[in-house]
Design a protein around this motif. Sequence first.
Motif, short mmCIF file in Angstrom:
data_model
loop_
_atom_site.label_atom_id
_atom_site.label_comp_id
_atom_site.label_asym_id
_atom_site.label_seq_id
_atom_site.Cartn_x
_atom_site.Cartn_y
_atom_site.Cartn_z
N VAL A 74 0.84 -1.21 0.00
CA VAL A 74 0.00 0.00 0.00
C VAL A 74 0.87 1.25 0.00
O VAL A 74 0.59 2.23 -0.72
CB VAL A 74 -0.95 -0.02 1.21
N TRP A 131 1.19 4.32 -2.64
CA TRP A 131 1.04 5.71 -2.19
C TRP A 131 2.25 6.54 -2.61
O TRP A 131 2.11 7.70 -3.04
CB TRP A 131 0.87 5.72 -0.67
N ASN A 142 2.11 7.59 -6.28
CA ASN A 142 1.27 8.76 -6.53
C ASN A 142 1.93 10.05 -6.03
O ASN A 142 1.90 11.07 -6.71
CB ASN A 142 -0.09 8.58 -5.86
N CYS A 186 -2.37 0.72 -8.82
CA CYS A 186 -2.33 1.32 -7.48
C CYS A 186 -3.74 1.52 -6.93
O CYS A 186 -3.98 1.31 -5.73
CB CYS A 186 -1.59 2.66 -7.53
N ASP A 187 -4.68 1.90 -7.80
CA ASP A 187 -6.07 2.03 -7.34
C ASP A 187 -6.64 0.69 -6.89
O ASP A 187 -7.41 0.62 -5.93
CB ASP A 187 -6.93 2.61 -8.46
N TYR A 231 -5.43 0.06 -3.41
CA TYR A 231 -6.23 0.86 -2.48
C TYR A 231 -7.58 0.20 -2.21
O TYR A 231 -8.05 0.12 -1.05
CB TYR A 231 -6.47 2.25 -3.06
N ASP A 275 -7.37 -2.94 -0.09
CA ASP A 275 -7.09 -2.58 1.31
C ASP A 275 -8.37 -2.21 2.04
O ASP A 275 -8.55 -2.57 3.21
CB ASP A 275 -6.10 -1.41 1.34
N ASP A 311 -9.96 7.10 3.27
CA ASP A 311 -9.80 6.10 2.21
C ASP A 311 -10.81 6.30 1.09
O ASP A 311 -10.48 6.12 -0.10
CB ASP A 311 -9.94 4.69 2.80
N CYS A 328 -9.75 9.44 -0.92
CA CYS A 328 -8.60 9.28 -1.81
C CYS A 328 -8.96 8.49 -3.07
O CYS A 328 -8.18 8.48 -4.02
CB CYS A 328 -7.45 8.61 -1.07
N LEU A 329 -10.13 7.83 -3.08
CA LEU A 329 -10.55 7.07 -4.26
C LEU A 329 -11.68 7.77 -5.03
O LEU A 329 -12.44 7.11 -5.75
CB LEU A 329 -11.00 5.66 -3.86
N ARG A 388 -5.31 10.80 -4.45
CA ARG A 388 -4.68 9.53 -4.10
C ARG A 388 -3.57 9.71 -3.06
O ARG A 388 -3.20 8.76 -2.38
CB ARG A 388 -4.07 8.87 -5.36
N LYS A 430 -3.94 9.11 1.25
CA LYS A 430 -3.86 7.86 2.02
C LYS A 430 -2.57 7.84 2.86
O LYS A 430 -1.81 6.85 2.88
CB LYS A 430 -3.90 6.66 1.07
#
Length: 595
Positions: A115, A119, A122, A150-151, A154, A157, A193, A196-197, A217, A220
């Motif tokens: 994770v 992060w 980004n 990466c998304d 996220y 998680d 969270d 950030c999405l 992003r 996080k």
Amino acid sequence: RIGSATSLSSAVINTRLQELVRLFKDRTEKVKEKLIDPDVTSDDESPVASPVAAPVPAPGGELEGDKPSGDDHYCEMLCCTFKYRPRLDCLKSYQFPSSIDPLTNLMYVLWLFFVVVAWNWNCWLIPVRWAFPYQTPANIHYWLLVDYLCDLIYLLDILIFQTRLQFVQGGDIITDKKAMKENYLRSQRFKMDVLCLLPLDFFYFKVGVNPLLRFPRCLKYMAFFEFNNRLEAILTKAYIYRVIRTTAYLLYSLHVNSCLYYWASAYEGLGSTTWVYDGEGNSYIRCYYWAVKTLITIGGLPDPKTLFEIVFQLLNYFTGVFAFSVMIGQMRDVVGAATAGQTYYRSCMDSTIKYMNFYKIPKTVQNRVKTWYEYTWHSQGMLDESELLVQLPDKMRLDIAIDVNYNIVSKVALFQGCDRQMIFDMLKRLRSVVYLPNDYVCKKGEIGREMYIIQAGQVQVLGGPDGKSVLVTLKAGSVFGEISLLAAGGGNRRTANVVAHGFANLFILEKKDLNEILVHYPESQKLLRKKAKKMLKSNNKPKDEKGGPGDALIIPPKAETPKLFKAALAATGRMGGQGPLGRLRWRLKELKAMQ
């Protein structure tokens, strides 16, 4: 003939009766020892294992156990064949845990690492793609592929890991699925969270692929700080990671400043003035060099010309002074925390040397004190182990003491069969002491108030006419001085000199500490006193039986007549003295009169 026959029969009877008495006495001692110490093993033979039936061969000639089944998988290595489990079966049988302990689960720390990698991608790449012309239509699909990977991290998680984290409520560890999910949904972590999405990527269809739309992003950050805490908890030298992390903070601030400088240069026009970037060479390296000189305030930069350049440079200077001072202060704290123990050791040693110089202590004693400080620090990493454990609860101190000392103390013959809890209480009273080479651990004739357990090193027991002959060398795990803890009436004096052979680390149990413990364990106290008396008796027995050099007897003393045989002779006398026993009784009276 009658006299010789009588003497022969009496000798046979006497030998037989003495043997019977010895057997009865041994049996009585064993029964008594069994009653006192239930842990003593009996002399009974252990039961014989039942014979195992041999495997019946199959009709084909092979044993059933040797015939490989069709579902088994084998791996040949050198001359051997090993059975292994297919990886696909392992993956199919694996079950994801229903709850995760965030404090001790290493799998969760590994997931936080992925994770944090996403992060960092980004945080470091979004400014670069926004400011520098590195994102082009030719390579846009590579950037988007990593972005959405990466998304996905996220999203996993949020859906899989965060909803399974255990938490503490009212002192209880909550592992219920519904409760863990509700706790996460109510937390600030869930709000960040979700924020950030935010799907701002849909604006790509209207404004194009603008990296600034992915700026949420970077929110996080909670996962990053949680990863730092979990990683520092499992590292043996966490200060190294802290130094690396603080250096990364400085590098990231320079990275952002270089991106801003290129954006300002592009806004003013590349090469339009002497202050902006002229567009030659590697754009990122040249801008990063300018950012380093600005934030560290080295100087030697061209003067800004326009109002925009002046304001930008002023903000850079102010930000650079503030950021650089913060980084230096944080680095000082990290290094200070890493060397706190070394600083304390040096302070104690300097104070001791100053004290010895003030009172003019001889140099030989000062050198031994310095040697003790250096060896104790390098071998233990601290001067006093009790200072480290004093802040822990009593239960945790006991757990550590059991892991460190129980295997050694449980082997001491004096404490075998005692209450297990008494031994646990005793472990917490052990004190570690370091002895230098040729230091006297104890001297002959002094009052014994301690028991010693050798943790590391060796000690020598000295004796002989000059008191310098090495009688025995005791190594790590040996115990001496245990009888002095319970001996009374002068029996607690040391019987020999014990000297450290090289550096020796010993555990010491003092007599007063043991007496305070035994108050709560009366049965163990009785058992220990009986064992101590028995050990003292066995230690003194050779001295009692062996006389001095001038005590040798020409005629050895006659063995005492057994009591059972005396009773038989007395009964014969009362019956009139007839028969062989009567004549033997009369002969014994004559021998007694002659003596």
